[in-house]
Scaffold this motif. Structure first.
Motif, short mmCIF file in Angstrom:
data_model
loop_
_atom_site.label_atom_id
_atom_site.label_comp_id
_atom_site.label_asym_id
_atom_site.label_seq_id
_atom_site.Cartn_x
_atom_site.Cartn_y
_atom_site.Cartn_z
N SER B 136 38.97 0.17 -46.09
CA SER B 136 38.54 0.74 -44.82
C SER B 136 39.76 1.42 -44.20
O SER B 136 40.36 0.97 -43.23
CB SER B 136 37.93 -0.36 -43.97
OG SER B 136 38.32 -0.32 -42.69
N LEU B 137 40.12 2.55 -44.83
CA LEU B 137 41.38 3.22 -44.49
C LEU B 137 41.41 3.76 -43.08
O LEU B 137 42.42 3.69 -42.40
CB LEU B 137 41.63 4.37 -45.46
CG LEU B 137 42.05 3.94 -46.84
CD1 LEU B 137 42.08 5.14 -47.76
CD2 LEU B 137 43.40 3.28 -46.79
N GLY B 138 40.26 4.28 -42.64
CA GLY B 138 40.18 4.88 -41.31
C GLY B 138 40.66 3.88 -40.26
O GLY B 138 41.50 4.19 -39.42
N ASN B 139 40.11 2.65 -40.34
CA ASN B 139 40.47 1.62 -39.38
C ASN B 139 41.94 1.25 -39.51
O ASN B 139 42.63 1.06 -38.51
CB ASN B 139 39.61 0.38 -39.60
CG ASN B 139 38.20 0.60 -39.10
OD1 ASN B 139 37.99 1.49 -38.27
ND2 ASN B 139 37.26 -0.15 -39.63
N ALA B 140 42.41 1.13 -40.76
CA ALA B 140 43.81 0.75 -40.99
C ALA B 140 44.73 1.77 -40.32
O ALA B 140 45.69 1.40 -39.64
CB ALA B 140 44.09 0.67 -42.48
N ILE B 141 44.40 3.04 -40.51
CA ILE B 141 45.23 4.09 -39.94
C ILE B 141 45.22 4.02 -38.43
O ILE B 141 46.25 4.15 -37.76
CB ILE B 141 44.74 5.47 -40.43
CG1 ILE B 141 45.08 5.61 -41.92
CG2 ILE B 141 45.35 6.59 -39.64
CD1 ILE B 141 44.46 6.80 -42.57
N GLU B 142 44.01 3.71 -37.90
CA GLU B 142 43.87 3.62 -36.44
C GLU B 142 44.79 2.53 -35.88
O GLU B 142 45.59 2.77 -34.97
CB GLU B 142 42.41 3.31 -36.12
CG GLU B 142 41.99 3.68 -34.73
CD GLU B 142 40.51 3.37 -34.56
OE1 GLU B 142 39.71 3.84 -35.38
OE2 GLU B 142 40.18 2.63 -33.62
N ILE B 143 44.69 1.33 -36.47
CA ILE B 143 45.54 0.22 -35.99
C ILE B 143 47.00 0.59 -36.13
O ILE B 143 47.81 0.36 -35.23
CB ILE B 143 45.30 -1.07 -36.79
CG1 ILE B 143 43.86 -1.51 -36.66
CG2 ILE B 143 46.21 -2.19 -36.27
CD1 ILE B 143 43.62 -2.89 -37.20
N ALA B 144 47.34 1.16 -37.29
CA ALA B 144 48.74 1.47 -37.56
C ALA B 144 49.28 2.42 -36.50
O ALA B 144 50.39 2.22 -36.00
CB ALA B 144 48.88 2.07 -38.94
N HIS B 145 48.49 3.43 -36.17
CA HIS B 145 48.96 4.38 -35.17
C HIS B 145 49.14 3.72 -33.82
O HIS B 145 50.14 3.94 -33.14
CB HIS B 145 47.99 5.56 -35.06
CG HIS B 145 48.21 6.60 -36.11
ND1 HIS B 145 49.28 7.46 -36.07
CD2 HIS B 145 47.55 6.90 -37.24
CE1 HIS B 145 49.25 8.24 -37.13
NE2 HIS B 145 48.20 7.92 -37.86
N GLN B 146 48.15 2.89 -33.45
CA GLN B 146 48.26 2.19 -32.16
C GLN B 146 49.51 1.33 -32.13
O GLN B 146 50.28 1.33 -31.16
CB GLN B 146 47.04 1.30 -31.93
CG GLN B 146 45.79 2.08 -31.57
CD GLN B 146 44.56 1.21 -31.67
OE1 GLN B 146 44.68 0.01 -31.93
NE2 GLN B 146 43.40 1.80 -31.47
N THR B 147 49.71 0.58 -33.23
CA THR B 147 50.85 -0.34 -33.27
C THR B 147 52.16 0.44 -33.19
O THR B 147 53.08 0.04 -32.48
CB THR B 147 50.83 -1.17 -34.55
OG1 THR B 147 49.49 -1.49 -34.85
CG2 THR B 147 51.65 -2.42 -34.39
N ALA B 148 52.22 1.54 -33.95
CA ALA B 148 53.45 2.33 -33.95
C ALA B 148 53.77 2.81 -32.53
O ALA B 148 54.92 2.79 -32.11
CB ALA B 148 53.31 3.51 -34.89
N GLU B 149 52.73 3.21 -31.82
CA GLU B 149 52.95 3.66 -30.46
C GLU B 149 53.47 2.53 -29.58
O GLU B 149 54.39 2.72 -28.78
CB GLU B 149 51.62 4.15 -29.87
CG GLU B 149 51.60 5.64 -29.62
CD GLU B 149 50.18 6.10 -29.37
OE1 GLU B 149 49.60 5.66 -28.36
OE2 GLU B 149 49.66 6.86 -30.19
N LYS B 150 52.86 1.35 -29.75
CA LYS B 150 53.27 0.20 -28.94
C LYS B 150 54.72 -0.14 -29.24
O LYS B 150 55.51 -0.41 -28.33
CB LYS B 150 52.37 -1.00 -29.24
CG LYS B 150 51.13 -1.02 -28.35
CD LYS B 150 50.42 -2.35 -28.46
CE LYS B 150 49.12 -2.19 -29.20
NZ LYS B 150 48.53 -3.43 -29.67
#
Lengths: 263, 501
Positions: B136-150
């Motif tokens: 479920s790459l879409g979700n993984a990318i989403e979390i990753a981007h959020q985390t990177a921002e945080k």
């Protein structure tokens, strides 16, 4: 500059450049006007969302500019046009339809690197091209083969290939390439032969007459024996190697210092 | 252990509560995955409170083994254990789990109250891994981007090593999805920030990610510019350093600086993780290494091709090596054409194409060693060249390049090899070459020694103990001295007293 003005200039440039005998000076003027226009329209360094058709036209103008620079024998200008085109070939490759002039321009760039003896850049550029272009596209195969023959030493093949250039612009580089080859061959002859008959040497160096050869021989300080019609290659005696005292002292001191740190 | 019993109890509870697909996942679950996560959370908290990155490193080391055991239930339970019920992070992350897992395991452990950003990041990392593994790459990318921002806003040094992992999997997810070219600006920005904050872990990972990103799109000039503009942090771990050296070797090989490429690749091989643990990297580096060695005019060691991990992967390369060694152009061509797919896949095809003239050179050299006089016609036939004319130029070039010691007799069409060779048995010792080689080798040994001295780890504050000991010893000494003095005084005191008697 209004968009319609840009369009008329573009049309003028296109007709002028595709004419049988294009007026290079006029093309140059048109190109510099067009460049100013493109900067004003924000297309010169496209960013973000821009109209697809505009991008294609910009690319075409730049491509014509690249060819024009070669015809006008202005290599630095070609370099500039080429770096601007890189954006279109790499970054916009997914949205733009492939340009029919892409490979000729890239092939020209490869030849340019070859004649300037920038072999490392040549290979770096080559690496970024798709492998099938390497084996099937005539515009790319030509410089690739030239490089291979140069590396091997098959100079006669390079010589015979000079007439087989896939596009008119390639011939511009032939002369400087021939100069490079002659120097290469000459340096090979200096070491590989003791002497050569003048006619044979001329043939090896692709000179048509022996007079050209004799002139060339003077440049390289070869001895020409006009009586026997031979060229003599004087060998420089290998100078005796002196003991590199300085280096050895430095190295020994370095070892002593390091040893002291260890013990 | 308390944790293991509670988790196994919950696991059995899940068995009853969950219907459908999740049941199969839950059944083989070893109960320790949850315990591991809990222990890791504790370790991370300890790392934060003691400012000791060692603990975080230990947590990240267990990531690969833990990854295989992750599933929805484990993650859910771990979340519940670590966060209070109304925590927004918990709600946000739980939304990514399959809905089937919801509604079970309501018995919430007493959570530790507030959680640190480090723990948040760790959980995000686990979720990214889980989502990547479950396609479920879409979700993984989403979390990753959020985390990177945080991570960017938090700016905490204790986050560094966790952040580097997040960036790695962010890029990995994009790579799997095939749109890695789009994240370059993000990576570049992150790299700049990391170098400003002296975040060595992230910096090392990000430089490698950028390089691999460029190289996978064959953008060698950009990669080269990146290398020249950045300095790879010296404190980076061996795996990252090995990767960096490999990319560097690749760039240098393309730019024809084979000696540099050779050194970098050799270092990469030495720094690489165990061949059995990471066979992919080991094989890839060796493939490139062999090609570079051939391009330098050396023949790789035969033993290399017998290595158990390498033997199978290197078969196409063995054929190329054999062709180059014997100088047989036709064998070279056939090896090249029969393995072209493999070479293209390994991105070595264009490098191998450059070997053609090496093959010819070796051929000319073996001919000049075997014959004192040979006609150009024969050279042409033996090396499968196209014409005598070519043969003459090629021999001429070989002489000039110092490959062979010979003369061309143009009138007769011969190549005359020199009988006396100055570069013979003793010849080379008359030059400065042995000295240079000696200096190089000694230099290498000294570097190795200095590096290993630098790499030694001293336990923190160990010298304090010694200091304390020294302090105590000094104290005792003082006491002793005092006693002696006192004793003396006593003696003195006693003295007159005695004399009174």
């Amino acid at each position: 500059m209004a968009p319609h003005e840009l369009a008329t200039l573009y049309a003028q440039l296109k007709t002028e450049f595709s004419a049988v005998n294009p007026d290079l000076q006029k093309c140059g003027q048109l190109l510099s006007k067009l460049k100013v226009g493109l900067v004003q329209a924000g297309l010169f360094l496209p960013q973000g969302d821009t109209n697809l058709d505009d991008l294609i036209i910009t690319r075409e103008i730049l491509e014509i500019g690249a060819f024009w620079s070669i015809r006008a024998k202005d290599v630095p200008s070609f370099d500039r046009y080429f770096s601007q085109l890189q954006t279109f070939y790499n970054d916009f490759s997914s949205i733009l339809p492939p340009s029919p002039r892409q490979y000729p321009v890239q092939g020209l760039n490869l030849i340019r690197l070859l004649t300037q003896n920038r072999i490392a850049d040549f290979h770096t550029t080559l690496e970024s091209l798709p492998p099938d272009a390497l084996s099937s596209n005539p515009f790319i195969i030509h410089p690739v083969n030239l490089e291979r023959w140069l590396m091997e030493g098959s100079y006669s093949k390079v010589w015979s290939a000079r007439e087989e250039a896939p596009a008119e612009e390639y011939k511009f580089f032939v002369d400087s390439l021939m100069g490079t080859i002659r120097n290469e061959i000459a340096s090979c002859e200096e070491t590989a032969y003791d002497s050569l008959p003048v006619s044979e040497a001329a043939a090896l160096l692709f000179f048509k007459s022996s007079n050209d050869l004799i002139q060339f021989a003077h440049q390289r300080a070869w001895q020409v024996d006009l009586l026997n019609q031979t060229v003599l290659f004087v060998r420089k005696d290998e100078e005796k190697v002196a003991i590199p005292k300085q280096k050895m002292i430095v190295a020994a001191l370095e070892y002593a210092k390091e040893l002291e740190q260890i013990v | 252990m308390d944790h293991s019993t509670s988790s196994s109890r919950r696991a059995s509870g899940d068995d009853l509560g969950v219907q459908g697909p999740d049941k199969t996942i839950v059944a083989p679950l070893p109960p320790s995955a949850l315990t591991d996560i809990k222990n890791n959370v504790q370790l991370i908290e300890r790392a934060v409170s003691t400012l000791e990155p060692r603990f975080t490193h230990r947590v990240l080391r267990s990531l690969t083994t833990l990854r295989k055991r992750l599933d929805a239930t484990v993650l859910k339970d771990a979340l519940e254990a670590a966060y209070p019920k109304d925590s927004p992070t918990r709600a946000a992350l739980a939304a990514y789990l399959p809905t089937a897992a919801e509604g079970v395991g309501m018995d919430v452990d007493a959570s530790s109250g507030l959680t640190s950003p480090e723990v948040d990041t760790y959980f995000c990392l686990l979720f990214i891994l889980y989502l990547i593994d479950n396609k479920s790459l879409g979700n993984a990318i989403e979390i990753a981007h959020q985390t990177a921002e945080k991570i960017h806003t938090w700016n905490r040094r204790t986050l560094d090593s966790l952040a580097s992992k997040i960036y790695f999997y962010l890029s990995r997810a994009h790579e799997i999805q095939g749109d890695a070219s789009g994240i370059r600006p993000l990576l570049l920005a992150a790299q700049r920030t990391a170098s400003l904050r002296q975040d060595d872990d992230s910096q090392a990972v990000l430089i490698n990610l950028l390089l691999s990103n460029y190289l996978s799109y064959s953008l060698y000039s950009q990669a080269d510019k990146l290398v020249s503009k950045t300095t790879f942090p010296t404190s980076a771990g061996n795996p990252q350093l090995a990767r960096y050296l490999y990319y560097l070797g690749r760039i240098r090989a393309v730019q024809l600086s084979y000696t540099d490429a050779h050194t970098h690749l050799q270092q990469a091989i030495r720094r690489a993780p165990n061949a059995k643990l990471a066979p992919g990297f080991f094989q890839t580096v060796h493939k490139l290494f062999i090609v570079v060695e051939l391009l330098m005019g050396d023949i790789p060691d035969r033993g290399l091709f017998r290595h158990p991990v390498l033997r199978k992967a290197l078969v196409p390369y063995l054929r190329i090596v054999q062709a180059v060694r014997t100088g047989d152009l036709s064998q070279f061509q056939s090896a090249l054409s029969s393995h072209v797919v493999q070479f293209t896949q390994d991105q070595t095809y264009k490098l191998i194409l450059r070997l053609r003239h090496n093959v010819i050179k070796t051929g000319v050299r073996s001919l000049s060693l075997a014959y004192s006089l040979i006609s150009l016609r024969d050279i042409c036939v033996k090396l499968h060249l196209d014409s005598e004319e070519d043969a003459e130029y090629i021999v001429g070039k070989a002489v000039r390049d110092g490959v062979i010691e010979a003369r061309v007799d143009h009138a007769n069409g011969w190549m005359l090899s020199h009988v006396h060779r100055p570069e013979g048995a003793e010849g080379i010792y008359a030059t400065s070459e042995p000295r240079e080689v000696f200096t190089k080798r000694i230099g290498f040994c000294l570097d190795l020694h200095n590096e290993s001295v630098k790499a030694m780890r001293y336990p923190l504050n160990a010298h304090r103990k010694e200091l304390a000991n020294a302090e105590a010893a000094r104290e005792r000494e003082k006491e002793l001295a005092k006693e002696i003095v006192d004793g003396d005084l006593d003696d003195d005191g006693d003295g007159p007293g005695m004399s009174d008697f």
